[in-house]
Enzyme design. Structure first.
Site, PDB file in Angstrom:
ATOM      1  N   ARG A  39      13.420 -64.161  67.695  1.00 50.50           N
ATOM      2  CA  ARG A  39      12.881 -63.026  68.423  1.00 50.50           C
ATOM      3  C   ARG A  39      12.995 -61.755  67.582  1.00 50.50           C
ATOM      4  NH1 ARG A  39      15.384 -60.004  73.525  1.00 50.50           N
ATOM      5  NH2 ARG A  39      13.558 -58.948  74.350  1.00 50.50           N
ATOM      6  N   SER A 108       5.658 -67.805  78.994  1.00 48.49           N
ATOM      7  CA  SER A 108       6.489 -67.161  80.019  1.00 48.49           C
ATOM      8  C   SER A 108       5.695 -66.999  81.303  1.00 48.49           C
ATOM      9  CB  SER A 108       6.945 -65.782  79.539  1.00 48.49           C
ATOM     10  OG  SER A 108       7.835 -65.892  78.461  1.00 48.49           O
ATOM     11  N   LYS A 137      15.729 -57.863  77.921  1.00 47.67           N
ATOM     12  CA  LYS A 137      14.284 -57.852  77.774  1.00 47.67           C
ATOM     13  C   LYS A 137      13.691 -56.927  78.822  1.00 47.67           C
ATOM     14  CE  LYS A 137      10.257 -60.952  77.814  1.00 47.67           C
ATOM     15  NZ  LYS A 137       9.796 -62.347  77.988  1.00 47.67           N
TER      16      LYS A 137
END
Length: 211
Positions: A39, A108, A137
């Site tokens: 990420r 997602s 997040k």
């Protein structure tokens, strides 16, 4: 696809207490992690590329599934096993066209409607969340703390593996698994732990015990 999704690490150097991401990943691999996702928000594409190549070697040697967050081009450049996509990323079909039929493409989602749409588009697995409150997040208000009931509803609606994410720890992971998730994805539960290897083992034990 035979990928095991039980314990899934999402890397983020800014949450690793000053430790190098490569060292955190090495510890998680030693602890038995199943999936590593690159990420590293807040870094440049070039920085992620060089880190991504190093992580590719580590994960390949350990036979650990390796994915890249958001960036299909970066996934291709570092020879990752696949990519995980969000609402603002390329469509699943476009990622599949670029990466090929054998690539793992995750998506997602936070509702039955979005889950079914992702599966119809060809997603291999779904990341569901945020299950619990998280500050790892940025999550839109309607997607925050959807809870294990939402996990159960989505699990009943689709026939691909699902991974719960968002505020998950070894303490609450069993509830997510019992709701129907195949695994759990975490950032801080491993990256910020005193001992990332032990934290990975503890998480894996929690997941395994709930299955």
């Amino acid at each position: 696809m035979n990928t095991e999704f039980g314990t899934y690490l999402v890397t983020q150097g800014s949450r690793s207490r000053g430790r190098a991401t490569e060292d955190v990943v090495a510890a998680a691999i030693a602890g038995g992690v199943d999936v590593v996702q690159l990420r590293e928000k807040g870094t440049t594409a070039r920085e992620r590329y060089h880190l991504g190549r190093a992580l590719r070697e580590r994960t390949r040697d350990a036979d650990v599934t390796y994915l890249v967050n958001d960036r299909v081009d970066l996934a291709a450049a570092v020879d990752a096993d696949g990519v995980h996509l969000g609402d603002e990323d390329l469509p699943v079909s476009a990622a599949r066209e670029i990466l090929g039929a054998d690539a793992i493409v995750g998506r997602s989602v936070s509702s039955v409607e979005s889950a079914r749409h992702a599966v119809q588009a060809g997603a291999d697995y779904l990341g569901i969340g945020a299950v619990y409150a998280t500050d790892s997040k940025d999550v839109r208000e309607e997607h925050a703390e959807i809870g294990t009931e939402a996990v159960a509803t989505i699990a009943d609606a689709v026939d691909v593996p699902i991974v719960g994410i968002g505020g998950i720890t070894a303490a609450n992971a069993p509830d997510v698994i019992r709701a129907g998730a195949d695994g759990v994805a975490v950032v801080s539960a491993i990256t910020a732990a005193d001992d990332p290897a032990d934290a990975t083992r503890e998480l894996a034990a929690a997941v395994g015990g709930a299955r």
